[in-house]
Design a protein around this motif. Structure first.
Motif, PDB file in Angstrom:
ATOM      1  N   ARG A  88       0.769  -1.098  -0.085  1.00 31.46           N
ATOM      2  CA  ARG A  88       0.002  -0.160  -0.004  1.00 31.46           C
ATOM      3  C   ARG A  88       0.612   1.261  -0.035  1.00 31.46           C
ATOM      4  O   ARG A  88       0.656   2.350  -0.766  1.00 31.46           O
ATOM      5  CB  ARG A  88      -0.919   0.103   1.223  1.00 31.46           C
ATOM      6  N   SER A  89       1.797   1.148   0.954  1.00 29.32           N
ATOM      7  CA  SER A  89       2.805   2.699   0.701  1.00 29.32           C
ATOM      8  C   SER A  89       3.577   2.681  -0.621  1.00 29.32           C
ATOM      9  O   SER A  89       3.749   3.653  -0.988  1.00 29.32           O
ATOM     10  CB  SER A  89       3.863   2.381   2.092  1.00 29.32           C
ATOM     11  N   GLU A 135       4.003   7.817   5.661  1.00 28.87           N
ATOM     12  CA  GLU A 135       3.697   7.229   6.985  1.00 28.87           C
ATOM     13  C   GLU A 135       4.705   7.668   7.977  1.00 28.87           C
ATOM     14  O   GLU A 135       4.348   7.277   9.377  1.00 28.87           O
ATOM     15  CB  GLU A 135       3.387   5.604   6.576  1.00 28.87           C
ATOM     16  N   ASP A 140      -0.871   8.153   4.479  1.00 31.64           N
ATOM     17  CA  ASP A 140      -0.440   6.785   4.682  1.00 31.64           C
ATOM     18  C   ASP A 140      -0.720   6.694   6.197  1.00 31.64           C
ATOM     19  O   ASP A 140       0.190   7.114   6.883  1.00 31.64           O
ATOM     20  CB  ASP A 140       1.061   6.676   3.912  1.00 31.64           C
ATOM     21  N   GLU A 141      -1.409   5.821   6.565  1.00 34.01           N
ATOM     22  CA  GLU A 141      -1.639   5.327   7.850  1.00 34.01           C
ATOM     23  C   GLU A 141      -1.500   6.397   9.121  1.00 34.01           C
ATOM     24  O   GLU A 141      -0.677   6.243   9.750  1.00 34.01           O
ATOM     25  CB  GLU A 141      -0.703   4.385   8.420  1.00 34.01           C
TER      26      GLU A 141
END
Ligand SMILES: Nc1ncnc2c1ncn2[C@@H]1O[C@H](COP(=O)(O)OP(=O)(O)OP(=O)(O)O)[C@@H](O)[C@H]1O
Ligand SMILES: [Mg+2]
Lengths: 231, 316
Positions: free
Chosen positions: A40-41, A82, A156-157
């Motif tokens: 995902r990242s 992130e 991101d997260e």
């Protein structure tokens, strides 16, 4: 707004993204879910030009695959990484100034308003970013990207390692961002926040999108959740 | 005694500030590239030679303005078309590149200006004693050197800490990717910093040329001391470079002004040696004689007792 087609990416020889397809429409909140290490990242880094892309990435109709990060940012795509890279030796205010792309930009956001929205940041305007708590750093990081007045933002997260009360605040900010017409691609691990605020969701597994749906449909899709999301 | 001290301090200040004009650019460039630019002092030398040639035609003041500008543009071009490409091959390649560049510039200078010392003079208007103390004169030109350096540093400090571009530079040095993601053109920023750093070196050459003489070896003479300074100060630390520059400038100046030596020490200890003692050279050594190697002695001491440098915090 964002249209990703057959996107591939590599770290050295390892083939991390193996044909990713998805899109985000104007004003939408779209979540990208998946277990640790599925890429995902890497997906958002590749869109942002930090990892070399193969395939097509269209932003506002323009092909951005192969462009440099700063050019992509200038087209109006914001990115909150992130690792929450705030600049520890700069003050909170300086961190925000850094997000502005020019000195005169009168966009959707301004510093004083952000300080009103987040009194925690306002009170610490002249304090070094390094002394903020994890939650405050996350907020600062998002606000900094917003200062560049993006039309879409990839996050991101944002809730990783944050207390439930702060997660609430992050969710509120995300909804406020969407309300002002900024599209959001939210990379998440926590199903709860994604289900609560997303319009649509994608689930990623091993470098590909394995499921596309809405919060309601994902809640019903038990096999998908147990195969790709639950630990 | 007091007048010796005051003049040694003033001269040390002149040297120290001059050294910092080189060390500050070298430090900034080091923080960005991660390698020392061995050609940095060559840009200093280019500054002196350009200013010399311009001054022959148009006088000192136009040289003062245009020589650093030309050197800065050359520096920016070297970054853009040289270092940036070499960067992909790693740090060793970059080091070798800057080494080669230093030789190239020295050869080029010998080719165009010849190997002899140039008669580069300070301007006539500054050719008067600024003040006279205890019968000794302090030249206006030295005062001018102090003034220019201080003005430049105040300006540099304000830009780096107060302005938006300064904030972007600070952040780009430590987090280049994040800064790029926020929409800033990091390679362009680096080229600009390299250009300004080399222009500062050029400016140092312009104002030092008339005092320290303009000859093809001037880069090596000052360059080695500047490297010592950035290591003593702590690689990458501007504050450290500032302290180390003044420290070395003053130390050397005091050593030169002092008239003590080994004979005084031996007298004090009540020891004496015959003139034909095999180590006679050692026993008659004086502090002014060893002044040129003092920076290197200090370097050895710092490396032994504080390997990161005075203000360094690199953990490696
Ligand atoms: N710089 C890198 N070099 C080599 N491999 C990498 C690098 N970064 C990530 N990877 C690998 O790529 C794969 C995908 O990583 P990615 O960071 O995209 O995962 P993710 O889905 O964001 O998961 P999480 O953030 O929870 O770790 C992982 O197997 C990871 O080991
Ligand atoms: Mg990740």
């Amino acid at each position: 707004m964002l249209e990703v087609k057959d996107l591939h990416a590599y770290y050295g020889k390892s083939h991390i993204l193996q044909g990713v397809n998805f899109n985000v429409q104007q004003g939408e909140i779209v979540s990208l879910l998946g277990r640790n290490g599925v890429g995902r990242s890497t997906t958002v880094k590749t869109i942002m030009g930090e990892v070399a892309p193969e395939g097509s990435i269209k932003f506002k109709g323009e092909e951005i695959a192969g462009k440099k990060s700063f050019e992509i940012a200038h087209l109006g795509l914001g990115y909150v990484p992130e690792n929450r890279d705030i600049f520890p030796t700069l003050t909170v205010r300086q961190n925000l100034v850094l997000g502005m792309k020019s000195t005169k930009s009168e966009g959707r956001w301004n510093i004083e308003e952000m300080f009103k929205m987040f009194p925690n940041l306002g009170e610490r305007a002249d304090v070094h970013g390094g002394v903020l708590s994890g939650g405050e750093q996350q907020m600062l990081c998002m606000c900094r990207t917003l200062m560049g007045d993006p039309d879409m933002i990839m996050i991101d997260e944002p809730t990783e390692g944050l207390a439930p009360k702060i997660v609430e605040q992050v969710a509120l900010l995300l909804q406020e961002i969407a309300k002002r017409g900024v599209a959001i691609l939210l990379v998440e691990q926590k199903l709860s926040i994604a289900l609560k605020i997303s319009h649509r969701l994608y689930v990623m597994g091993h470098g590909k999108i394995v499921y596309e749906g809405t919060p309601d449909s994902l809640l019903k899709a038990n096999e998908i959740r147990s195969e790709w999301l639950e630990v | 005694m007091l007048e010796v001290f005051i003049f040694a301090t003033l001269n040390g200040l002149v040297t120290g500030l001059l050294l910092f004009m080189l060390a500050s650019g070298l430090t900034l460039i080091f923080s960005m590239m991660g390698v020392l630019n061995f050609a940095h002092a060559s840009f200093y030398m280019l500054g002196a030679y350009f200013a010399y040639s311009i001054s022959l035609q148009f006088g000192f003041w136009l040289g003062l303005i245009f020589a650093p500008l030309i050197v800065g543009c050359l520096g920016a071009a070297v970054e853009r078309y040289g270092l940036r490409r070499v960067h992909e091959s790693g740090h060793v390649a970059e080091l070798v590149f800057t080494f080669g560049l230093a030789f190239l510039i020295e050869e080029a200078i010998q080719f165009f200006w010849g190997p002899d010392t140039k008669n580069y003079q300070s301007p006539d208007i500054l050719d008067f004693p600024l003040f006279t103390l205890f019968g000794q004169e302090f030249s206006a030109y030295r005062g001018f050197m102090i003034g220019v350096s201080v003005l430049i540093f105040i300006g540099l400090f304000r830009v780096l800490t107060r302005s938006r571009i300064g904030i972007i530079i600070q952040a780009a040095i430590t987090h280049p990717n994040t800064v790029a993601n926020l929409g800033h053109n990091v390679p362009l920023i680096f080229m600009g910093v390299f250009g300004v750093g080399t222009a500062l070196a050029g400016l140092a050459g312009v104002i030092a040329g008339p005092v320290l003489t303009t000859f093809p070896g001037m880069a090596i003479v000052l360059g080695s001391i500047v490297f010592v300074i950035v290591v003593i100060g702590g690689l990458g630390s501007l504050a450290g470079a500032f302290i180390a520059s003044l420290l070395i400038g003053l130390l050397q100046s005091y050593a030169i002004a002092s008239d003590v030596g080994m004979p005084d020490l031996l007298n004090f200890l009540g020891v004496s040696f015959e003139r034909d003692h095999p180590l006679n050279d050692l026993w008659t050594m004086t502090l002014p004689q060893i002044a040129p190697i003092l920076p290197f002695l200090l370097l050895v001491l710092v490396l032994i007792f504080r390997p990161t440098g005075l203000m360094g915090n690199r953990e490696e």
